[in-house]
Design an enzyme around this catalytic site. Sequence first.
Site, PDB file in Angstrom:
ATOM      1  N   LYS A 158    -112.339  -1.451  33.688  1.00  0.00           N
ATOM      2  CA  LYS A 158    -111.069  -0.773  33.937  1.00  0.00           C
ATOM      3  C   LYS A 158    -110.864   0.271  32.841  1.00  0.00           C
ATOM      4  CE  LYS A 158    -107.740  -2.699  30.975  1.00  0.00           C
ATOM      5  NZ  LYS A 158    -106.479  -3.256  30.643  1.00  0.00           N
ATOM      6  N   HIS A 182    -104.570  -6.385  36.096  1.00  0.00           N
ATOM      7  CA  HIS A 182    -104.567  -7.808  35.737  1.00  0.00           C
ATOM      8  C   HIS A 182    -103.414  -8.572  36.390  1.00  0.00           C
ATOM      9  CE1 HIS A 182    -107.546  -6.718  32.886  1.00  0.00           C
ATOM     10  NE2 HIS A 182    -106.736  -6.171  32.014  1.00  0.00           N
ATOM     11  N   LYS A 200    -111.130 -16.151  33.959  1.00  0.00           N
ATOM     12  CA  LYS A 200    -110.581 -17.173  33.063  1.00  0.00           C
ATOM     13  C   LYS A 200    -110.587 -18.531  33.746  1.00  0.00           C
ATOM     14  CE  LYS A 200    -107.985 -14.319  29.945  1.00  0.00           C
ATOM     15  NZ  LYS A 200    -108.533 -14.769  28.681  1.00  0.00           N
TER      16      LYS A 200
HETATM   17  P1  NAP Z   1    -115.257   2.426  22.497  1.00  0.00           P
HETATM   18  O1  NAP Z   1    -115.210   1.438  21.394  1.00  0.00           O
HETATM   19  O2  NAP Z   1    -114.641   3.772  22.305  1.00  0.00           O
HETATM   20  O3  NAP Z   1    -116.809   2.625  22.848  1.00  0.00           O
HETATM   21  C1  NAP Z   1    -117.299   3.655  23.671  1.00  0.00           C
HETATM   22  C2  NAP Z   1    -118.816   3.563  23.721  1.00  0.00           C
HETATM   23  O4  NAP Z   1    -119.322   4.602  24.554  1.00  0.00           O
HETATM   24  C3  NAP Z   1    -119.495   3.727  22.372  1.00  0.00           C
HETATM   25  O5  NAP Z   1    -120.656   2.898  22.330  1.00  0.00           O
HETATM   26  C4  NAP Z   1    -119.925   5.201  22.392  1.00  0.00           C
HETATM   27  O6  NAP Z   1    -120.979   5.389  21.474  1.00  0.00           O
HETATM   28  C5  NAP Z   1    -120.335   5.329  23.856  1.00  0.00           C
HETATM   29  N1  NAP Z   1    -120.329   6.705  24.347  1.00  0.00           N
HETATM   30  C6  NAP Z   1    -119.310   7.602  24.236  1.00  0.00           C
HETATM   31  N2  NAP Z   1    -119.694   8.783  24.797  1.00  0.00           N
HETATM   32  C7  NAP Z   1    -120.947   8.602  25.278  1.00  0.00           C
HETATM   33  C8  NAP Z   1    -121.865   9.435  25.952  1.00  0.00           C
HETATM   34  N3  NAP Z   1    -121.592  10.730  26.246  1.00  0.00           N
HETATM   35  N4  NAP Z   1    -123.067   8.928  26.302  1.00  0.00           N
HETATM   36  C9  NAP Z   1    -123.387   7.638  26.001  1.00  0.00           C
HETATM   37  N5  NAP Z   1    -122.563   6.809  25.362  1.00  0.00           N
HETATM   38  C10 NAP Z   1    -121.355   7.285  25.000  1.00  0.00           C
HETATM   39  O7  NAP Z   1    -114.650   1.858  23.845  1.00  0.00           O
HETATM   40  P2  NAP Z   1    -114.437   0.313  24.253  1.00  0.00           P
HETATM   41  O8  NAP Z   1    -113.182  -0.175  23.642  1.00  0.00           O
HETATM   42  O9  NAP Z   1    -115.698  -0.441  23.989  1.00  0.00           O
HETATM   43  O10 NAP Z   1    -114.156   0.453  25.808  1.00  0.00           O
HETATM   44  C11 NAP Z   1    -115.152   0.799  26.742  1.00  0.00           C
HETATM   45  C12 NAP Z   1    -114.528   0.788  28.146  1.00  0.00           C
HETATM   46  O11 NAP Z   1    -114.088  -0.531  28.452  1.00  0.00           O
HETATM   47  C13 NAP Z   1    -113.290   1.687  28.278  1.00  0.00           C
HETATM   48  O12 NAP Z   1    -113.240   2.197  29.589  1.00  0.00           O
HETATM   49  C14 NAP Z   1    -112.125   0.720  28.074  1.00  0.00           C
HETATM   50  O13 NAP Z   1    -110.954   1.164  28.709  1.00  0.00           O
HETATM   51  C15 NAP Z   1    -112.679  -0.530  28.740  1.00  0.00           C
HETATM   52  N6  NAP Z   1    -112.104  -1.767  28.229  1.00  0.00           N
HETATM   53  C16 NAP Z   1    -112.164  -2.074  26.906  1.00  0.00           C
HETATM   54  C17 NAP Z   1    -111.627  -3.268  26.448  1.00  0.00           C
HETATM   55  C18 NAP Z   1    -111.709  -3.658  24.992  1.00  0.00           C
HETATM   56  O14 NAP Z   1    -111.279  -4.778  24.677  1.00  0.00           O
HETATM   57  N7  NAP Z   1    -112.235  -2.829  24.124  1.00  0.00           N
HETATM   58  C19 NAP Z   1    -111.017  -4.160  27.354  1.00  0.00           C
HETATM   59  C20 NAP Z   1    -110.989  -3.836  28.709  1.00  0.00           C
HETATM   60  C21 NAP Z   1    -111.543  -2.629  29.133  1.00  0.00           C
HETATM   61  P3  NAP Z   1    -121.402   6.867  20.905  1.00  0.00           P
HETATM   62  O15 NAP Z   1    -120.145   7.535  20.483  1.00  0.00           O
HETATM   63  O16 NAP Z   1    -122.389   6.595  19.809  1.00  0.00           O
HETATM   64  O17 NAP Z   1    -122.056   7.554  22.058  1.00  0.00           O
END
Ligand code: NAP
Length: 488
Positions: free
Chosen positions: A146, A238, A180
Site C-alpha cells: 500500500k 486496513h 494477523k
Molecule cells: P523507504 O525506507 O523509503 O525505502 C524505499 C526503498 O526503495 C529503498 O530501498 C530505496 O533504496 C529503494 N528505491 C528508491 N528509489 C528506487 C529506484 N529508482 N530504483 C530502485 N530502488 C529504489 O520506504 P519503506 O518505508 O520501506 O516503504 C516502502 C513501501 O512500502 C512504500 O510504498 C510504503 O508506503 C509501503 N509501506 C511501508 C511500511 C513501513 O512500515 N515502512 C508499512 C506499510 C507500507 P535506494 O534509495 O538505495 O534506491
Amino acid sequence: MTASPLPVEPFDLVIFGGTGDLAVRKLLPALYHRYVDGQIPETSRVIGIAREGLDDEGYRAHARKALQENGGDKSKVDDFLKLVHYRSLDARKDEGWDDFAALIGGQPDHVRVFYLSTSPDLFVDICNRLGAYELNKGKARVVLEKPIGRDLKSANQINDAVGRVFDESQTFRIDHYLGKETVQNLLALRFGNILFEPLWNAEHIDHVQITVAETLGVGQRAGYYDHAGALRDMVQNHILQLLCMVAMEPPSSLSPDAVRDEKLKVLRSLKPIDESNSAQLTVRGQYRAGAAEGQSVPGYLDELKDHKSHTETFVAVKAEIANWRWAGVPFYLRTGKRLPERVSEIVVVFKPVPHSIFDPSAGVLAQNRLVLRLQPDENIKLWVTIKHPGPGGLRLRHVSLDMSFAEAFGVQQPDAYERLILDVVRGNPTLFMRRDEVEAAWHWADPILGAWADSGEAPRPYTSGTWGPSAAVALIERDGRTWNEDSE
Ligand code: NAP
C-alpha cells in the site's frame, strides 16, 4: 505439542526496495523466522534490490545487523544469510537489468516473487521491465504494498499498468492487517462455532467499533504523509478490510474468491458519505503540540514546516452497511496519530438483555462485548456478566474470558508478514485484496475526501496525547454510546 509447519517449494523472492525500512524491519525478519522454523528450502534465494552500490556481502552485513538486533541467533542468521543476495539497480534505468534477468532466469522452475516495497510511483516502471524480460512467466507473482493510489482514478492507473504484465491471479495486494493471528481467529470464531453466528446481526449487535491508534507522530514521513492523511493511510485499506471481516456473510468455503466475493459485497453495501452528510458522519483532526509517553512533542504543522496543510492526522467515521444483516448498526471507525495509546482493536458490542431480573443494588448489568485486539499484543476477550463469587449476596460483575489461547498452546505469535509472504509463495491470495475490492473501497472513500476538500474547512485541532478532537467523542456519545476504554 505443536505440529511443525510444512515447508514451501523453493522460491526466489526479489525485494525491490531491499534496503528500505519495510524490508529491513519486517520482510527480512519474517523470512528469517520462517527459515528457522524449517519452512524455507535451502535452495531458495532472497534478492534485495535498490540503487545503493552494495554487493552481496555489504547487503548481508546490513541484514545481519537488523536480524541480530531483532533477537536473531548468530549462527542461524549466518545460515539464513547464505540465501540472501543483492543487486544494485535503478528501477527507472536500463543499466543492470540484463544481469538481474540472467540471475532470476537461471532458476526457471522456482516460484518467483517480486515484492514491490518501493514508492508506488515505481510500480509501473518495475512491472514493465519485468514484462520486457519475460520474468512474469511461469510461477511468477507480484506483491504490491500500500498505498495503491490516492483515489479511484490513480488506483486504476496502477492496477491497469500492473495488469498489462501480471494476471490478477499473479497479483497480491498486501494488507498486513489481514495476516494477523487475531483476524484469522475471527474467522475461526465466527464460522467454527455455532454460538456466535446466530447473534451476529442487527437484532443482537448494538454497534461495532474499530480503532487503530498510534502514539507516534509523522516524524520523518511528514512529506509522504501530507499527501495521504489518515483516511487514505488507514481507513480506505486496513480499517475497511477489518470491517469486511466482521461484517461479511459466511463464505461457502475458504477459497480465495469465496471470501473475497463476500468482502466485496460489504464494501459495495457501505452507505455513501458525501457533502450532504459528511459533517454529521465524519470528524477530521490534526494534532498540535502536546505530550507523548511523558515527553513534550511538536505539532503536525511544525513537523511538516508548512502551516497551511489541511491534511488530517485523525479521523472518526460513523459508517453504516445497507443490507439486511446490518441495517441500523453503526460501525464507528477511528484512527489517529499522537493518541494516548498504541492500540488496534475491534469491539463488537451486543445489545442489552431485554429485561433485567436483578435488583439495582446487585450492580450494573453491562452489555456483552467481544474485543479483538490486534496491537500491541494480539488477544480476544469476551466480556460477560457473572455473579461475584462468595456468600455476600447476588452481586454482578463484568469479567473477560480470554479466548486467544496462544499461551495455552505454547505458540509464539508470528508477525503477519511471515504468514503473508509464504501465502504468496504458495499462490494463495485469500488474505490479499482483489482489484475490485480496492476499487470499491476507493468508491466509498473518494466522496468523503471530496466533501472535505470542497468544505474548505481545516481539520479540528487536538492536543497530542489525547483521543482526538472532542467532536469525535460527541460523534458516538450523541448516539448514547461511548468509545471502548478498557485497556486490558
Ligand atoms: P523507504 O525506507 O523509503 O525505502 C524505499 C526503498 O526503495 C529503498 O530501498 C530505496 O533504496 C529503494 N528505491 C528508491 N528509489 C528506487 C529506484 N529508482 N530504483 C530502485 N530502488 C529504489 O520506504 P519503506 O518505508 O520501506 O516503504 C516502502 C513501501 O512500502 C512504500 O510504498 C510504503 O508506503 C509501503 N509501506 C511501508 C511500511 C513501513 O512500515 N515502512 C508499512 C506499510 C507500507 P535506494 O534509495 O538505495 O534506491
